[in-house]
Motif scaffolding. Structure first.
Motif, PDB file in Angstrom:
ATOM      1  N   SER A  55       0.857  -1.185   0.000  1.00 11.69           N
ATOM      2  CA  SER A  55       0.000   0.000   0.000  1.00 11.69           C
ATOM      3  C   SER A  55       0.889   1.230   0.000  1.00 11.69           C
ATOM      4  O   SER A  55       1.929   1.245   0.650  1.00 11.69           O
TER       5      SER A  55
ATOM      6  N   GLU B 140      -4.432   6.920  -1.213  1.00  6.14           N
ATOM      7  CA  GLU B 140      -3.671   5.702  -0.970  1.00  6.14           C
ATOM      8  C   GLU B 140      -4.110   4.643  -1.966  1.00  6.14           C
ATOM      9  O   GLU B 140      -5.288   4.565  -2.319  1.00  6.14           O
TER      10      GLU B 140
ATOM     11  N   ALA C 254      -3.390   0.397  -3.302  1.00  8.68           N
ATOM     12  CA  ALA C 254      -2.803  -0.917  -3.058  1.00  8.68           C
ATOM     13  C   ALA C 254      -2.320  -1.445  -4.401  1.00  8.68           C
ATOM     14  O   ALA C 254      -3.032  -1.370  -5.400  1.00  8.68           O
TER      15      ALA C 254
END
Length: 77
Positions: A4, A21, A23
């Motif tokens: 992440s 953010e 992943a």
């Protein structure tokens, strides 16, 4: 391998508003010559790359590292 990351300011325009953010999952597969993928609604296109080309366009350091590690045995043979 899953990582992440906080999206850097310089890359914010590449993501939807409010996404700070992401992943990233890295994987590799070996396919038979001539095989072509079938894309679903998540993808508009694909392209085949050499290991060097793949490392050059990767955004994330760990992705570059993984691609390099995968490519090394192939480059030696």
């Amino acid at each position: 391998m899953r990582q992440s990351y906080r999206v850097p300011e310089a890359m914010r325009s590449e993501y939807l508003a409010g996404v700070d953010e992401v992943a990233v999952e890295n994987f590799a597969v070996e396919v038979q010559p001539g095989w072509e993928p079938v894309l679903n609604e998540e993808h508009d296109h694909y392209r085949w790359l050499t290991p060097t080309e793949a490392v050059a366009i990767a955004h994330w350091p760990e992705t570059k590292e993984i691609l390099g590690a995968i490519a090394r045995p192939k480059l030696r043979s």
